[in-house]
Structures are given as C-alpha cells and as structure tokens.
Design an enzyme around this catalytic site. Structure first.
Site, PDB file in Angstrom:
ATOM      1  N   GLY A 118       0.664  -1.463  -0.119  1.00  0.00           N
ATOM      2  CA  GLY A 118       0.298  -0.088  -0.036  1.00  0.00           C
ATOM      3  C   GLY A 118       0.367   1.181  -0.151  1.00  0.00           C
ATOM      4  N   SER A 119       0.004   2.304  -0.037  1.00  0.00           N
ATOM      5  CA  SER A 119       1.330   3.320  -0.166  1.00  0.00           C
ATOM      6  C   SER A 119       0.005   4.610   0.053  1.00  0.00           C
ATOM      7  CB  SER A 119       1.294   3.895  -1.246  1.00  0.00           C
ATOM      8  OG  SER A 119       0.452   4.283  -2.276  1.00  0.00           O
ATOM      9  N   GLY A 120       0.531   6.096  -0.232  1.00  0.00           N
ATOM     10  CA  GLY A 120      -0.178   6.905   1.113  1.00  0.00           C
ATOM     11  C   GLY A 120      -0.592   7.030   2.272  1.00  0.00           C
ATOM     12  N   SER A 121       0.060   6.718   4.023  1.00  0.00           N
ATOM     13  CA  SER A 121      -0.713   5.882   4.751  1.00  0.00           C
ATOM     14  C   SER A 121      -2.251   5.055   4.885  1.00  0.00           C
ATOM     15  CB  SER A 121      -0.799   6.893   4.856  1.00  0.00           C
ATOM     16  OG  SER A 121       0.614   7.413   5.980  1.00  0.00           O
ATOM     17  N   GLY A 123      -4.518   2.521   5.147  1.00  0.00           N
ATOM     18  CA  GLY A 123      -5.041   1.664   6.048  1.00  0.00           C
ATOM     19  C   GLY A 123      -3.781   1.865   7.444  1.00  0.00           C
ATOM     20  N   ARG A 140      10.788   5.632  -5.645  1.00  0.00           N
ATOM     21  CA  ARG A 140      10.250   6.147  -6.900  1.00  0.00           C
ATOM     22  C   ARG A 140      10.261   7.833  -5.454  1.00  0.00           C
ATOM     23  NH1 ARG A 140       5.630   7.185  -3.639  1.00  0.00           N
ATOM     24  NH2 ARG A 140       4.770   5.336  -2.170  1.00  0.00           N
TER      25      ARG A 140
END
Length: 411
Positions: A158-161, A163, A283
C-alpha cells in the site's frame, strides 16, 4: 520525424500534472495509460492523451505500447503507485520488455512489499522497528503482544498511509483489526498485515536520486491515531552530525534493497537510539515533496527523473539554498464543503511559492485517515527559516472554509 512519447502508467492526484508539464517542457508527448482515466481531472484539463487499459495486466500493457510504437517513438516509461504499488512495479517490467531505461524489476517488487523490505533491511543491519507479519485476527493480536503496545498496524502492500494506524491500546487494536479484516479495507490479494513497534521521535524524509541525497525534510502529522501529514520543512533543522547520520542510514538502504537507479524516498524517525528507517519508497515522493525540494535547492526531482527515464543525463546541481516549508490543508470533519476562499490572497503574498486546492465547493468529504483527507496545500520560501515560517503562517491564516456535517440518523 516521429514524435517522442513518454508513457505514464496511471496518474497521481498531487504530482501527476507535474510529470505531464515536465514532459512537455522536455519536448516529450505524455500519454497516460490507466484503468480509469476519468479519475484524474488534470488529464482532461490539460488535454493529455489517455488510453483505458488494465494497468495490472502486463500483457495488455505490452500490446498497447506495441500499438503506440506504430505512431510514436516511445522514449521512456514510468508510472505512479496504485492502491498496492503494483502498477509501479509493472511499469518497471514494461521498461525491461521494451529495453528502455529503468530500475531492476525484482528490486522494485521486493521493495514495494513492506514485509520483504523489512527482512532485507534487517539482514543488512539497517536500524528498523521490530515487526511481525500477520494474516488473521489471532496473529495480529499475538504480534502486538510480542512487540508490546503501542504498535503500528498496516497493510504489507500500500501507499499514502492508507490503512495505517497507531494502536495505543487493546480497544484501538481490535477496532483497526476489524477495519482491515472485516471488509472495509479493500485487499487486492490475500490480507497480509504488518504489525510494527511504534518508533517514537521526529519524522524525516531523505530524497535521493541515484546514490545522492538531494534534500532532507522534516514533517509532522495531524492528530493520531492516523498519519496525515500536516507540515513540512526543508532543509530539516538538523545539526551537521544529525544530517550525516540520517544520510548514512538512508544511503545504506540502497544496496540492501538493490536500489540506486533513479529516485528513492526514505522515511525515518529519530528515536532515542538515533535514526530508524520506517519505509523506503523506490520513487519520487508524492504530495508537496517535489515542489518543496525545488523551492529549497532548485533541483526539480520530476524533471530529472524523466531525463533519466528517457536516457538523457540529469543535472542535480543545486541552484540556490533557501528555506522552504509547506502546510497541508486537511479536512477537519466529514460533510459537504460549502465554500473555500482566501487562496488567491494567499498566493499573492511575497514568498508564497504555491497555493493549490484539490477540491471544489459542494464536494462530499469523507475522511479516510490518509492522504485523501487533504483539501489543499501552501508552500512558502525565503532565505531565512524564521521568515519562511512567518510567510507560511500568514498565507494559511488567509484561507478559510466551511464544511456542513452530514445529517445524523433521525434528522
């Protein structure tokens, strides 16, 4: 002459438009391949060529790029992380298939799996929090008991915090366990949950290109238990020794994970034991980070990344040394955004580098406890840290909004 194209897999709410504009400045024709191009407003606004394709399907992407090669000279391919970062890893495989510049696909895949990343960093002696992998409620509880509360509980992919939550007691742990495993969180594969020790201390990010650290910023968050960024400062207020220690630990992640081609972003906490690595992303960081780095030192991470992607030489020379800071405008409640104003006045202030609003009035807001809670940001810069902070505060104070809460049951 055949037009040179840059293929962008999916888009990005905060930095996708920056990639499009940078590509055009480099005389490249940006083409976005997306499973749902309509979700990225800037594609229509900027008249970007967009093609609907399953970006999780490598064969479908190969077929689409092969078709595009009949019209364009595909100079390079890159992309953005999706819900589980699989799209970015797929893009790297696509580069390898067409013999285009890019990082090692295996290294990217390993890095995007947070559990595998943890294992590799641990084997290399990089300081990280204690961690366990869990697949069900019993294993989550057992892992938290072994590590000891408080713990961070998050999806392994996942990404962007999304969960990600700090669980300070048994009730919060049970609540988040139910959220992750009870159907509210969307899993694109079998649930794999990472339970980690809560590394406490100031938060920093090291922004790396190749094997060179371009800048280190400091950040803080809105209210726990979630991790929604609130404020950034670049360069981070560090002593020479602290800067060197963060730089050394950040660079030690590269050989451990097989990275070193292109951009890497390393998140750390400064604990009582010194810098501890929270996460490594292979990235350019999203959000305000690229514009913050550019305002602070004059290096445009996105432009230089694109140069590398299309086989050109990059230029990482610092043009200046300024102090930059960013403030995220985060929704303070769920509801309907009635109005938001003051952004034009804020943008007109001397020293304000950017004011950007992400949503329009009458938009429904349902906070998620992650990057989606942001409704805008402000960036300021000057040659003085204190002056930059004052400029930023004046700008933020000019921006106001009103959110009408959703009616409660029975109203």
């Amino acid at each position: 002459m055949t037009r040179r194209a840059l293929i962008l897999l999916e888009g990005h709410g905060s930095i996708g438009l920056l990639y499009v504009k940078a590509a055009r400045r480099l005389d490249l024709h940006p083409i976005t391949l997306s499973a749902d191009p309509a979700q990225y407003d800037y594609l229509t606004a900027e008249a970007v060529e967009a093609i609907r394709v399953d970006t999780d399907n490598l064969d479908a992407l190969i077929d689409e790029c092969s078709r595009l090669r009949a019209t364009y000279d595909i100079a390079g391919i890159t992309g953005f992380s999706g819900a589980d970062e699989s799209v970015y890893a797929t893009g790297v495989k696509l580069c390898r298939h067409f013999d285009l510049p890019g990082p090692n696909p295996a290294s990217i895949e390993r890095c995007c799996d947070k559990f595998t990343q943890r294992q590799l960093l641990e084997e290399a002696g990089v300081p990280i929090p204690a961690y366990r992998l869990a697949a069900n409620a019993t294993e989550i509880e057992s892992a938290a008991a072994e590590i000891g509360l408080p713990v961070i509980v998050k999806p392994a992919l996942g990404s962007g915090s999304s969960g990600v939550r700090l669980c300070r007691n048994a009730d919060e742990l049970a609540e988040h366990r139910t959220y992750l495993l009870g159907g509210q969180h969307i899993w694109r594969s079998s649930p794999r949950v990472l339970v980690e020790e809560f590394a406490q201390g100031p938060f920093f990010s090291a922004h790396i290109m190749g094997n060179e650290i371009i800048g280190i910023d400091a950040a803080d968050f809105d209210h726990p238990p979630h991790f929604v960024f609130r404020h950034f400062t670049c360069p981070a207020p560090l002593t020479d020794d602290e800067h060197e220690r963060i730089a050394d630990v950040s660079l030690s992640c590269l050989p451990a994970l097989g990275l070193g081609w292109g951009p890497t972003n390393v998140d750390l906490r400064w604990t009582k034991l010194g810098p501890v690595v929270i996460e490594v992303n292979p990235r350019v960081a999203g959000g305000t980070s690229p514009r913050l780095i550019q305002a602070a030192c004059g290096v445009d991470l996105i432009t230089e990344h694109i140069r590398l992607v299309v086989g050109s030489e990059w230029d990482l020379r610092r043009r200046h040394l300024h102090f930059a800071a960013a403030h995220c405008l985060n929704a303070d409640r769920d509801g309907i955004l009635d109005w938001i104003d003051g952004d034009s006045r804020a943008a007109a202030l001397p020293g304000v580098a950017e004011v950007k609003l992400y949503i329009q009035p009458k938009t429904r807001i349902v906070r998620k406890g992650d990057y989606r809670d942001r409704i805008g940001h402000v960036i300021a810069t000057s040659t003085s840290r204190d002056r930059t902070a004052a400029i930023l505060q004046r700008a933020v104070d000019l921006i106001n909004w009103s959110i009408t809460p959703f009616p409660t049951v029975g109203e």
